[in-house]
Design a protein around this motif. Structure first.
Motif, PDB file in Angstrom:
ATOM      1  N   HIS A 237     -17.568 -12.674  -1.018  1.00  0.00           N
ATOM      2  CA  HIS A 237     -18.299 -11.525  -0.475  1.00  0.00           C
ATOM      3  C   HIS A 237     -17.436 -10.271  -0.545  1.00  0.00           C
ATOM      4  O   HIS A 237     -17.872  -9.219  -0.999  1.00  0.00           O
ATOM      5  CB  HIS A 237     -18.680 -11.777   0.990  1.00  0.00           C
ATOM      6  CG  HIS A 237     -20.084 -12.233   1.153  1.00  0.00           C
ATOM      7  ND1 HIS A 237     -21.159 -11.434   0.837  1.00  0.00           N
ATOM      8  CD2 HIS A 237     -20.599 -13.394   1.595  1.00  0.00           C
ATOM      9  CE1 HIS A 237     -22.269 -12.108   1.087  1.00  0.00           C
ATOM     10  NE2 HIS A 237     -21.967 -13.306   1.525  1.00  0.00           N
TER      11      HIS A 237
ATOM     12  N   GLU B 181     -14.367  -2.508  -5.105  1.00  0.00           N
ATOM     13  CA  GLU B 181     -13.761  -2.655  -6.414  1.00  0.00           C
ATOM     14  C   GLU B 181     -12.324  -3.174  -6.373  1.00  0.00           C
ATOM     15  O   GLU B 181     -11.917  -3.991  -7.188  1.00  0.00           O
ATOM     16  CB  GLU B 181     -13.811  -1.310  -7.144  1.00  0.00           C
ATOM     17  CG  GLU B 181     -13.917  -1.461  -8.639  1.00  0.00           C
ATOM     18  CD  GLU B 181     -14.936  -0.460  -9.197  1.00  0.00           C
ATOM     19  OE1 GLU B 181     -14.776  -0.041 -10.341  1.00  0.00           O
ATOM     20  OE2 GLU B 181     -15.868  -0.097  -8.449  1.00  0.00           O
TER      21      GLU B 181
ATOM     22  N   VAL C 187     -15.942  -4.953 -13.260  1.00  0.00           N
ATOM     23  CA  VAL C 187     -14.486  -4.855 -13.124  1.00  0.00           C
ATOM     24  C   VAL C 187     -13.945  -5.027 -14.536  1.00  0.00           C
ATOM     25  O   VAL C 187     -13.404  -6.082 -14.871  1.00  0.00           O
ATOM     26  CB  VAL C 187     -13.920  -5.984 -12.230  1.00  0.00           C
ATOM     27  CG1 VAL C 187     -12.482  -5.698 -11.863  1.00  0.00           C
ATOM     28  CG2 VAL C 187     -14.748  -6.158 -10.974  1.00  0.00           C
TER      29      VAL C 187
ATOM     30  N   ALA D 276     -14.871  -9.712  -2.407  1.00  0.00           N
ATOM     31  CA  ALA D 276     -14.586  -9.336  -3.792  1.00  0.00           C
ATOM     32  C   ALA D 276     -15.768  -8.599  -4.414  1.00  0.00           C
ATOM     33  O   ALA D 276     -15.602  -7.726  -5.263  1.00  0.00           O
ATOM     34  CB  ALA D 276     -14.247 -10.579  -4.612  1.00  0.00           C
ATOM     35  N   MET D 277     -16.985  -8.971  -3.993  1.00  0.00           N
ATOM     36  CA  MET D 277     -18.158  -8.341  -4.564  1.00  0.00           C
ATOM     37  C   MET D 277     -18.392  -6.953  -3.967  1.00  0.00           C
ATOM     38  O   MET D 277     -19.001  -6.093  -4.568  1.00  0.00           O
ATOM     39  CB  MET D 277     -19.401  -9.196  -4.288  1.00  0.00           C
ATOM     40  CG  MET D 277     -19.383 -10.573  -4.942  1.00  0.00           C
ATOM     41  SD  MET D 277     -19.291 -10.453  -6.754  1.00  0.00           S
ATOM     42  CE  MET D 277     -19.239 -12.189  -7.206  1.00  0.00           C
ATOM     43  N   ALA D 278     -17.923  -6.761  -2.717  1.00  0.00           N
ATOM     44  CA  ALA D 278     -18.296  -5.557  -1.973  1.00  0.00           C
ATOM     45  C   ALA D 278     -17.500  -4.317  -2.372  1.00  0.00           C
ATOM     46  O   ALA D 278     -18.003  -3.212  -2.297  1.00  0.00           O
ATOM     47  CB  ALA D 278     -18.153  -5.803  -0.474  1.00  0.00           C
TER      48      ALA D 278
ATOM     49  N   ARG E 225     -10.100 -10.999  -9.212  1.00  0.00           N
ATOM     50  CA  ARG E 225     -10.086 -11.272 -10.644  1.00  0.00           C
ATOM     51  C   ARG E 225      -8.660 -11.631 -11.090  1.00  0.00           C
ATOM     52  O   ARG E 225      -8.442 -12.586 -11.826  1.00  0.00           O
ATOM     53  CB  ARG E 225     -10.602 -10.016 -11.389  1.00  0.00           C
ATOM     54  CG  ARG E 225     -10.829 -10.170 -12.870  1.00  0.00           C
ATOM     55  CD  ARG E 225      -9.649  -9.752 -13.734  1.00  0.00           C
ATOM     56  NE  ARG E 225      -8.822  -8.689 -13.216  1.00  0.00           N
ATOM     57  CZ  ARG E 225      -8.924  -7.409 -13.503  1.00  0.00           C
ATOM     58  NH1 ARG E 225      -9.841  -7.010 -14.326  1.00  0.00           N
ATOM     59  NH2 ARG E 225      -8.091  -6.519 -12.999  1.00  0.00           N
TER      60      ARG E 225
ATOM     61  N   MET F 292     -24.178  -6.848  -5.675  1.00  0.00           N
ATOM     62  CA  MET F 292     -23.000  -7.535  -5.171  1.00  0.00           C
ATOM     63  C   MET F 292     -22.747  -7.154  -3.709  1.00  0.00           C
ATOM     64  O   MET F 292     -22.147  -7.905  -2.950  1.00  0.00           O
ATOM     65  CB  MET F 292     -21.763  -7.163  -6.000  1.00  0.00           C
ATOM     66  CG  MET F 292     -21.845  -7.564  -7.455  1.00  0.00           C
ATOM     67  SD  MET F 292     -21.965  -9.368  -7.622  1.00  0.00           S
ATOM     68  CE  MET F 292     -22.080  -9.538  -9.407  1.00  0.00           C
ATOM     69  N   ALA F 293     -23.188  -5.948  -3.312  1.00  0.00           N
ATOM     70  CA  ALA F 293     -22.780  -5.404  -2.019  1.00  0.00           C
ATOM     71  C   ALA F 293     -23.558  -5.993  -0.845  1.00  0.00           C
ATOM     72  O   ALA F 293     -23.026  -6.120   0.235  1.00  0.00           O
ATOM     73  CB  ALA F 293     -22.902  -3.887  -2.026  1.00  0.00           C
TER      74      ALA F 293
ATOM     75  N   ALA G  94     -12.351  -6.745  -5.705  1.00  0.00           N
ATOM     76  CA  ALA G  94     -12.830  -7.433  -6.906  1.00  0.00           C
ATOM     77  C   ALA G  94     -11.704  -7.574  -7.919  1.00  0.00           C
ATOM     78  O   ALA G  94     -11.524  -8.629  -8.533  1.00  0.00           O
ATOM     79  CB  ALA G  94     -14.010  -6.672  -7.519  1.00  0.00           C
ATOM     80  N   GLN G  95     -10.917  -6.506  -8.069  1.00  0.00           N
ATOM     81  CA  GLN G  95      -9.811  -6.577  -9.022  1.00  0.00           C
ATOM     82  C   GLN G  95      -8.760  -7.585  -8.573  1.00  0.00           C
ATOM     83  O   GLN G  95      -8.241  -8.355  -9.378  1.00  0.00           O
ATOM     84  CB  GLN G  95      -9.172  -5.188  -9.190  1.00  0.00           C
ATOM     85  CG  GLN G  95      -9.880  -4.368 -10.263  1.00  0.00           C
ATOM     86  CD  GLN G  95      -9.494  -2.913 -10.223  1.00  0.00           C
ATOM     87  OE1 GLN G  95      -8.462  -2.556  -9.675  1.00  0.00           O
ATOM     88  NE2 GLN G  95     -10.331  -2.064 -10.801  1.00  0.00           N
TER      89      GLN G  95
ATOM     90  N   ILE H 235     -17.145 -17.603 -12.107  1.00  0.00           N
ATOM     91  CA  ILE H 235     -17.554 -16.529 -11.185  1.00  0.00           C
ATOM     92  C   ILE H 235     -19.081 -16.520 -11.042  1.00  0.00           C
ATOM     93  O   ILE H 235     -19.620 -16.465  -9.938  1.00  0.00           O
ATOM     94  CB  ILE H 235     -17.045 -15.149 -11.673  1.00  0.00           C
ATOM     95  CG1 ILE H 235     -15.527 -15.052 -11.473  1.00  0.00           C
ATOM     96  CG2 ILE H 235     -17.764 -14.009 -10.928  1.00  0.00           C
ATOM     97  CD1 ILE H 235     -14.878 -13.857 -12.160  1.00  0.00           C
TER      98      ILE H 235
ATOM     99  N   PHE I 176     -19.983  -9.265 -14.718  1.00  0.00           N
ATOM    100  CA  PHE I 176     -18.961  -8.933 -13.733  1.00  0.00           C
ATOM    101  C   PHE I 176     -17.656  -8.505 -14.420  1.00  0.00           C
ATOM    102  O   PHE I 176     -17.110  -7.450 -14.128  1.00  0.00           O
ATOM    103  CB  PHE I 176     -18.730 -10.161 -12.842  1.00  0.00           C
ATOM    104  CG  PHE I 176     -17.860  -9.900 -11.649  1.00  0.00           C
ATOM    105  CD1 PHE I 176     -18.360  -9.240 -10.536  1.00  0.00           C
ATOM    106  CD2 PHE I 176     -16.543 -10.322 -11.628  1.00  0.00           C
ATOM    107  CE1 PHE I 176     -17.556  -9.003  -9.423  1.00  0.00           C
ATOM    108  CE2 PHE I 176     -15.731 -10.089 -10.524  1.00  0.00           C
ATOM    109  CZ  PHE I 176     -16.240  -9.428  -9.424  1.00  0.00           C
TER     110      PHE I 176
END
Lengths: 202, 202
Positions: free
Chosen positions: B112, B118, A166, B114-116, B125, A115-116, B121-122, B157, A161
């Motif tokens: 990007h 946490e 998460v 959100a993936m990089a 989400r 993901m990074a 990402a939360q 997603i 994911f």
């Protein structure tokens, strides 16, 4: 100035040199574009030595992405799957890799890495689609194997994911049976259904 | 030592102070846990001013994650959707946000981000599930709205990942109609189907 890696003394040096060369080749040329011959040349070893240390190209790629299980184990598990049970079986195999504690940490790290940054994401996508899913779909002998493999990939990537990366309830704590019941029919349709896409062709 | 943000002079300073406070509150307490009252207190302004600048808590959250469209526009679009067409409608709405050139760059950056890490990402989400999907599912009046919203989230997603983030053919160039044909039935089942999960309950 680029520094030549060259051949290093001893088995572990050679192994590392092959892995380094493979990492670069897979990143530059992709999984399909990279050849054992080119990787061996970059590492200045005989192609036979690459096979000796890593087996097939799939296994070498698995070593590069540090996938915790041999892809042949995954693909073999699905080799004799019947069409009717393909969706459930793919989900059970997916869970067998993710839900084992000894694999899960490794898988989480892989997914985080994927993901990074974009290159890792591409490598992971190629691994999941080209190495794991597409051979399984081709065994089923249906139309549009690439598209089917990708449809499955979109679902399992999104599930990974929210279940592992998460962790989100109730998805994160669902039992294996519930995951199979929830997603099996989706995967079944992607694998074997009449997709009926107005613009499709492959 | 923590530096007080305090109230800054002028409208744009106040707006920024509210956004900063909201960013921290949403990160620490989550979307549900954060209140306009607490955010206003952190920014040292009256809660009415938060509403004045940003509207509802949803709109404030959208501003924090820099979502290109107002969530109320998205939710309204799906307000009077019939049960039979819910899957296709959700997919068409999803595509209407992603496939417009003026939104797509912003969406890509969001994904990007959100993936990089946490926290992002939360936040993403929560935005997708709590702000966008769960209200839509609740309108349908069926069981397990949270679970249904999450099932839909796992699919969209993963689709976003392979269609927009690591564009992969043939998924990346599929027409809207094909995307709706491929994914509509999946989303329809997640939204309105008998999920029949052995261990479910909500």
């Amino acid at each position: 100035m680029t520094r030549r890696t060259g051949r290093r003394p001893g088995a572990s040096g050679t192994r590392e040199a092959i892995l380094d060369a493979a990492r670069r080749r897979f990143a530059d040329a992709g999984y399909r574009g990279a050849t054992i011959r080119a990787i061996a040349a970059d590492a200045e070893v005989d192609p036979a030595l690459v096979h000796h240390y890593f087996g097939t190209k799939q296994e070498l790629f698995a070593a590069v992405v540090e996938f915790p299980v041999s892809p042949s184990v995954v693909v073999e598990r699905l080799e004799h799957v019947s069409r009717d049970e393909a969706g459930a079986q793919v989900m059970r195999t997916y869970l067998s890799v993710w839900d084992l504690p000894q694999y899960q940490d490794r898988m989480r790290i892989l997914l985080h890495g994927a993901m990074a940054d974009e290159r890792s994401a591409q490598a992971m996508r190629e691994f999941v689609v080209d190495v794991l899913l597409e051979p399984v779909v081709r065994q089923l002998g249906l139309s549009d194997p690439r598209l089917r493999a990708l449809l499955v990939a979109t679902q399992v990537i999104g599930l990974s994911f929210l279940r592992y990366l998460v962790p989100t309830e109730p998805i994160a704590s669902m039992s294996s049976d519930d995951v199979v019941a929830a997603y099996g029919p989706t995967i079944q349709r992607y694998l074997t259904g009449d997709l009926d896409l107005p613009g499709a062709g492959s």
